[in-house]
Design an enzyme around this catalytic site. Structure first.
Site, PDB file in Angstrom:
ATOM      1  CE  LYS A   1      81.050  94.537 132.507  1.00 29.66           C
ATOM      2  NZ  LYS A   1      81.931  95.015 131.410  1.00 29.66           N
TER       3      LYS A   1
HETATM    4  C1  LIG Z   1      82.336  96.375 131.191  1.00 25.06           C
HETATM    5  C2  LIG Z   1      83.519  96.657 130.341  1.00 25.06           C
HETATM    6  C3  LIG Z   1      84.072  97.960 130.241  1.00 25.06           C
HETATM    7  C4  LIG Z   1      83.474  99.158 130.941  1.00 25.06           C
HETATM    8  O1  LIG Z   1      83.654  99.119 132.327  1.00 25.06           O
HETATM    9  P1  LIG Z   1      82.745 100.018 133.288  1.00 25.06           P
HETATM   10  O2  LIG Z   1      83.073  99.590 134.659  1.00 25.06           O
HETATM   11  O3  LIG Z   1      81.315  99.706 132.902  1.00 25.06           O
HETATM   12  O4  LIG Z   1      83.100 101.446 133.022  1.00 25.06           O
HETATM   13  C5  LIG Z   1      85.212  98.120 129.465  1.00 25.06           C
HETATM   14  N1  LIG Z   1      85.765  97.085 128.780  1.00 25.06           N
HETATM   15  C6  LIG Z   1      85.247  95.838 128.844  1.00 25.06           C
HETATM   16  C7  LIG Z   1      85.903  94.747 128.054  1.00 25.06           C
HETATM   17  C8  LIG Z   1      84.127  95.570 129.626  1.00 25.06           C
HETATM   18  O5  LIG Z   1      83.628  94.316 129.668  1.00 25.06           O
END
Ligand SMILES: *Cc1c(COP(=O)(O)O)cnc(C)c1O
Length: 495
Positions: free
Chosen positions: A112
């Site tokens: 993120k």
């Molecule tokens: C948010 C997140 C995901 C999922 O990603 P999306 O864009 O919501 O599909 C997968 N792995 C981690 C570690 C995350 O923080």
């Protein structure tokens, strides 16, 4: 290039407007009227570019009302020394035909950061472009990871303030420490007595409170969210698909124009949708494998064409993928149909918790490259252990769900196309589940488990995690859920 809403293709707004507003007034998501396009020659040139150069090039097309100078400095600020790898997102060969695109070398050790280091650059600039002079105050309800990534991104960014609420006792020790030790003059963090839903409802109530809106406006402040449906979070994620491809060309693994597969551990569908946007804008992508944990609503959807959230919600070892409503899927549906159809499906989802896109549409999703697989916590743990024993590569629980799906895909397809698994978190971020997977026992708290994992695999954890233990908490206030509004108000008004 202008943007419309997935529920009304009649509107035309520039990207800055889409970023400042987040969600369209009709509840739809902003999406470009038409996709920008990179020629094969342009894609091929990227083999000689740095991550920063690719980011500037790709973002210029997807954020056309930002200047080259703006994007140059934003990219430099967003992907600078806070990343512990000069490559920003290293592409590592795991075995034979499988690569891991490591998106966790940033300040919070999860993917993120790619979106939430960039959004704070884009947002104040968007406000200026829209003639908005107020300070942008971000409110976030978090069950752990998003809150910290948003805090890191917005900390000390001029023209912004950020306040994060998390459920008291509802996060891991490490997640809580990551948030309450956050540096920055413009940040605030509260623990709320209640669960995540209470916290989220509290934030939603503040966003729809017009009295509060007016009072803040008089004080030169406007509220905004850092939601994963914001275009300013999606656009930066398109970049690393181009980057991964460019590394395979550079290393001679493929020639420019050859196709590659991507496998993406998926929750809200933002990350994998960015991969599809890369494909639609000219990147030679074959399959997009959608990997889910036991909350396999998307696996079923990609198999049957029926999206049905009426099912048991599972708390898993890959918590950032514990989601039953994948908001960003709406953008894919729009790209495959039209605003009226999407509006109807979203109404059905709201009223009945399910909708059916039908066989023709499902076939089109498959021909666009989408397939889905899922695995439970036991298979996730087995995957972690097996890959580690065979190759020495350590992947976190979310990435392991991806590796498991990639392996299932390889067994059915028998293809020699390179597979890039998008690795979304550092294994050290989820030490307790990792120790279980590796068959190690440890009775202590999260920090002792982190150290135990370091010993077991003879690797050091990223410094943002290992240094946490010695930091002083700055925010220790625990508040009632009914006091969220007054706490925000008095903080923002500087009392
Ligand atoms: C948010 C997140 C995901 C999922 O990603 P999306 O864009 O919501 O599909 C997968 N792995 C981690 C570690 C995350 O923080």
């Amino acid at each position: 290039m202008l943007f419309c809403s997935t529920r009304n293709s009649g509107i035309n707004v520039p990207s800055a407007h889409a970023i400042l507003n987040g969600l369209a007034d009709d509840g739809g998501l902003y999406i470009p009227h038409s996709m920008p396009c990179f020629s094969l020659e342009e894609v091929s040139q990227m083999a000689e570019y740095s991550y920063h150069q690719i980011a500037e090039t790709v973002l210029a097309r997807f954020l056309p009302d930002y200047t080259a100078d703006e994007l140059h400095s934003f990219v430099k600020n967003a992907y600078g020394k806070q990343f512990d790898s000069e490559e920003v997102a290293p592409l590592v060969n795991v075995k034979n035909n499988m690569w891991s695109l490591e998106l966790w070398h940033g300040p919070t050790c999860a993917f993120k950061d790619f979106a939430l280091q960039m959004l704070p650059q884009l947002l104040p600039a968007a406000a200026k472009k829209c003639g908005e002079e107020k300070t942008v105050a971000i409110l976030v309800a978090t069950s752990g990871d998003t809150g910290k990534a948003a805090l890191e991104g917005f900390a000390d960014v001029e023209g912004t303030k950020i306040c994060v609420f998390y459920p008291h006792g509802g996060t891991s020790d490490i997640q809580r420490m990551q948030m309450v030790t956050q540096a920055g003059e413009n940040v605030n963090v509260f623990a709320v007595k209640g669960n995540f839903d209470d916290t989220q409802n509290g934030v939603k109530a503040i966003f729809t409170d017009s009295e509060m809106e007016n009072e803040l406006a008089e004080n030169g402040i406007m509220l905004s969210s850092a939601n994963s449906i914001n275009w300013g979070r999606l656009a930066p994620q398109i970049v690393y698909y181009y980057w991964a491809y460019s590394r395979l060309v550079k290393s001679g693994t493929i020639k420019a124009g050859d196709k590659v597969d991507f496998c993406v551990p998926t929750g809200n569908f933002g990350n994998i949708l960015a991969g599809y946007m890369a494909k639609k804008s000219g990147l030679p992508v074959n399959r997009l494998v959608c990997a889910s944990n036991e909350n396999n609503v998307l696996t079923d959807f990609l198999e049957t064409g029926i999206y049905d959230k009426n099912r048991t919600f599972h708390l898993t070892d890959s918590p950032s993928m514990d989601i039953l409503i994948s908001s960003n899927l709406e953008r894919l549906l729009y790209m495959m149909s039209d605003d009226k159809t999407v509006k109807n499906w979203m109404k059905e989802l709201k009223d009945n918790g399910r909708y059916n896109i039908g066989t023709d549409m499902l076939n089109r999703l498959h021909s666009e490259g989408f397939v889905g697989y899922f695995c439970d916590d036991i298979a996730t743990a087995e995957t972690i252990k097996k890959i580690y024993d065979e190759t020495g590569y350590l992947c976190d629980t979310h990435t392991a769900v991806g590796v498991n799906a990639a392996q299932k895909y390889a067994e059915t397809e028998n293809s020699d196309i390179p597979m890039v698994v998008v690795s979304t978190a550092s294994p050290f971020k989820f030490a307790p589940a990792m120790l279980n997977a590796l068959g190690e026992k440890c009775e202590g708290d999260d920090f002792e488990k982190l150290e135990k994992l370091e010993c077991a695999v003879k690797m050091k954890s990223p410094s943002p995690l290992s240094e946490l233990k010695n930091k002083q908490p700055r925010f220790e206030k625990v508040i009632e859920k009914n006091d969220m509004r007054s706490e925000v108000l008095s903080w923002l008004k500087g009392r």
